[in-house]
Design an enzyme around this catalytic site. Structure first.
Site, PDB file in Angstrom:
ATOM      1  N   ASP A 104       0.833  -1.207   0.000  1.00 45.02           N
ATOM      2  CA  ASP A 104       0.000   0.000   0.000  1.00 45.02           C
ATOM      3  C   ASP A 104       0.866   1.253   0.000  1.00 45.02           C
ATOM      4  OD1 ASP A 104       0.863  -0.749   2.558  1.00 45.02           O
ATOM      5  OD2 ASP A 104      -0.793   0.264   3.563  1.00 45.02           O
ATOM      6  N   ASP A 107       7.466   3.904   2.917  1.00 48.41           N
ATOM      7  CA  ASP A 107       7.973   5.035   3.697  1.00 48.41           C
ATOM      8  C   ASP A 107       9.501   4.980   3.693  1.00 48.41           C
ATOM      9  OD1 ASP A 107       5.571   6.294   4.528  1.00 48.41           O
ATOM     10  OD2 ASP A 107       5.264   4.769   6.027  1.00 48.41           O
ATOM     11  N   PHE A 156      -0.035  12.560   6.802  1.00 50.68           N
ATOM     12  CA  PHE A 156      -0.581  11.375   7.468  1.00 50.68           C
ATOM     13  C   PHE A 156      -1.823  10.913   6.719  1.00 50.68           C
ATOM     14  CE2 PHE A 156      -0.236   9.283  11.766  1.00 50.68           C
ATOM     15  CZ  PHE A 156      -0.969   8.164  11.370  1.00 50.68           C
ATOM     16  N   ARG A 169      -9.156   1.852   7.565  1.00 54.22           N
ATOM     17  CA  ARG A 169      -8.724   1.042   6.427  1.00 54.22           C
ATOM     18  C   ARG A 169      -9.820   0.898   5.372  1.00 54.22           C
ATOM     19  NH1 ARG A 169      -3.809  -1.632   7.733  1.00 54.22           N
ATOM     20  NH2 ARG A 169      -3.581  -2.247   9.907  1.00 54.22           N
TER      21      ARG A 169
HETATM   22  C1  PRP Z   1       3.233  -0.337   6.398  1.00 54.71           C
HETATM   23  C2  PRP Z   1       3.110  -0.619   4.917  1.00 54.71           C
HETATM   24  C3  PRP Z   1       4.399  -1.279   4.576  1.00 54.71           C
HETATM   25  C4  PRP Z   1       5.372  -0.619   5.524  1.00 54.71           C
HETATM   26  C5  PRP Z   1       6.105   0.456   4.787  1.00 54.71           C
HETATM   27  O1  PRP Z   1       2.844  -1.477   7.101  1.00 54.71           O
HETATM   28  O2  PRP Z   1       2.006  -1.443   4.636  1.00 54.71           O
HETATM   29  O3  PRP Z   1       4.354  -2.679   4.778  1.00 54.71           O
HETATM   30  O4  PRP Z   1       4.620  -0.057   6.600  1.00 54.71           O
HETATM   31  O5  PRP Z   1       7.018   1.095   5.614  1.00 54.71           O
HETATM   32  P1  PRP Z   1       8.582   1.145   5.334  1.00 54.71           P
HETATM   33  O6  PRP Z   1       8.785   1.550   3.915  1.00 54.71           O
HETATM   34  O7  PRP Z   1       9.041   2.211   6.328  1.00 54.71           O
HETATM   35  O8  PRP Z   1       9.163  -0.192   5.643  1.00 54.71           O
HETATM   36  P2  PRP Z   1       2.474  -1.468   8.650  1.00 54.71           P
HETATM   37  O9  PRP Z   1       3.680  -1.943   9.420  1.00 54.71           O
HETATM   38  O10 PRP Z   1       1.913  -0.126   9.036  1.00 54.71           O
HETATM   39  O11 PRP Z   1       1.390  -2.608   8.775  1.00 54.71           O
HETATM   40  P3  PRP Z   1      -0.090  -2.721   8.116  1.00 54.71           P
HETATM   41  O12 PRP Z   1       0.118  -2.903   6.630  1.00 54.71           O
HETATM   42  O13 PRP Z   1      -0.681  -3.930   8.753  1.00 54.71           O
HETATM   43  O14 PRP Z   1      -0.844  -1.452   8.434  1.00 54.71           O
END
Ligand code: PRP
Length: 183
Positions: A104, A107, A156, A169
């Site tokens: 999704d 970051d 955000f 979500r």
């Molecule tokens: C989010 C997103 C990615 C990750 C990206 O997952 O879905 O997997 O963070 O971040 P990065 O580029 O800093 O590694 P999250 O841990 O929030 O879990 P979720 O998908 O269950 O919300």
């Protein structure tokens, strides 16, 4: 009736705009894999990718398989920057499989950077990445996805699979959360 809409400052990406872009990405994936006789696997990373995954799999015309992994980063008890695999990909042999990791959002880039290496080590024929959203301003490691829905500013955002405290979500758009909700 309870609603979360009042917590949204403004809509960044409408459902219509997201659908349009996913159709384009689906066509790009079709043409990229058109001449292969390997298996193509859309691999969603839980949980944020589920809404994008559902749309993307309907927008590719080549035959695809789907599967999911769940990972966590910088959770309780982990070192900053480490990735834990909570649900792995269990396949006997990946040598004839081209994997497309479906995310999704990117970051820091740590999750995808780690997963690409991990799945190559597991023996995948190839590993590509597609993300609905990319926040390059937040990057901590050098990582560039193969397909990107939208490059967005460092705000955000929630909705379309993305959460804050497990909420939002199911919103059918990408919205910017009001600062008073998370500060
Ligand atoms: C989010 C997103 C990615 C990750 C990206 O997952 O879905 O997997 O963070 O971040 P990065 O580029 O800093 O590694 P999250 O841990 O929030 O879990 P979720 O998908 O269950 O919300």
């Amino acid at each position: 009736m309870k609603t979360l809409i009042n917590d949204i400052d403004h809509i960044l990406l409408s459902e219509e705009k997201i659908h349009g872009r996913i159709a384009e990405i689906g066509a790009e994936i079709d043409s990229y894999y058109a001449d292969r006789d390997t298996r193509v696997l859309l691999l969603g990373i839980l949980k944020g990718s589920v809404v994008f995954m559902g749309d993307l799999m309907k927008n590719v015309k080549i035959p695809v398989e789907i599967d999911f992994m769940k990972v966590s980063s910088y959770g309780s008890g982990t070192t900053h920057g480490s990735i834990n695999i909570l649900l792995d990909l269990y396949r006997k042999d990946l040598s004839n499989t081209d994997i497309i990791i479906v995310e999704d959002i990117i970051d820091s880039g740590r999750t995808l950077s780690y997963l690409v290496d991990y799945l190559k080590l597991k023996g995948a024929n190839s590993v590509k990445t597609v993300t609905l959203l990319d926040k390059p301003d937040r990057r901590e490691v050098d990582f560039k996805p193969d397909w990107t829905g939208f490059v967005i500013p460092n705000e955000f955002v929630v909705g379309y699979g993305l959460d804050y405290d497990e909420k939002y979500r199911a919103l059918p758009f990408i919205g910017v959360l009001k600062p008073e909700i998370y500060s």
